[in-house]
Design a protein around this motif. Sequence first.
Motif: not given
Length: 190
Positions: A140-158, A161-168
């Motif tokens: 949130t502090a450093i990457a909040g404006d990067l593309p895919g941030f919201e989807e990466a957050t959803r993948a993190l809390f869900a 891992r593979e989806r999170f890695d793909e998004l970041v």
Amino acid sequence: MPASTTPTALASTTMTAFSGFRRIASGTRSEVLAQLRQLPDAASVLLFDDSTGAQLDLDLREEAPAEPEATGEAPRTVGRPKLGVVAREVTLLPRHWEWLGRQPGGASVALRRLVDDARRVHADRDTERAAREATYRFMTAIAGDLPGFEEATRALFAGERERFDELVAPWPEDIRAHLQKLSAAGWSAA
């Protein structure tokens, strides 16, 4: 410095400093301070606690954590401070107090036993949650404006891992590496 972070806590934690999306320092508080003091633009650096992911404020002029001044004898407190026992307020319903009062050793012993049992039973879940929360704070502090941030957050809390890695994956390398470090304990073994 955040109100919940004491100088003593800062002395024992590891930190990572970023200038923009580039990691420029990492290590103990004193190591990071020494590295940052050598930079001409250290004031624009973002500093993060590696265990919580929280952003920290650090005064580069500071040499060491300030020791509390001795003002004579400390006031007496409830509990057993020499043993690390601190009295705090717990709010329970009357039926809870009645049950605690019937337990061997009394309410304090019963509560300590319940907390220790819960810590043992839920240790893996608590470790996962703490890692995900630390990752989220940093993201949130450093990457909040990067593309895919919201989807990466959803993948993190869900726990995906593979989806999170793909998004970041398209994110800057140093950010991605730090996210992997923070989130490592956040992925269930399942």
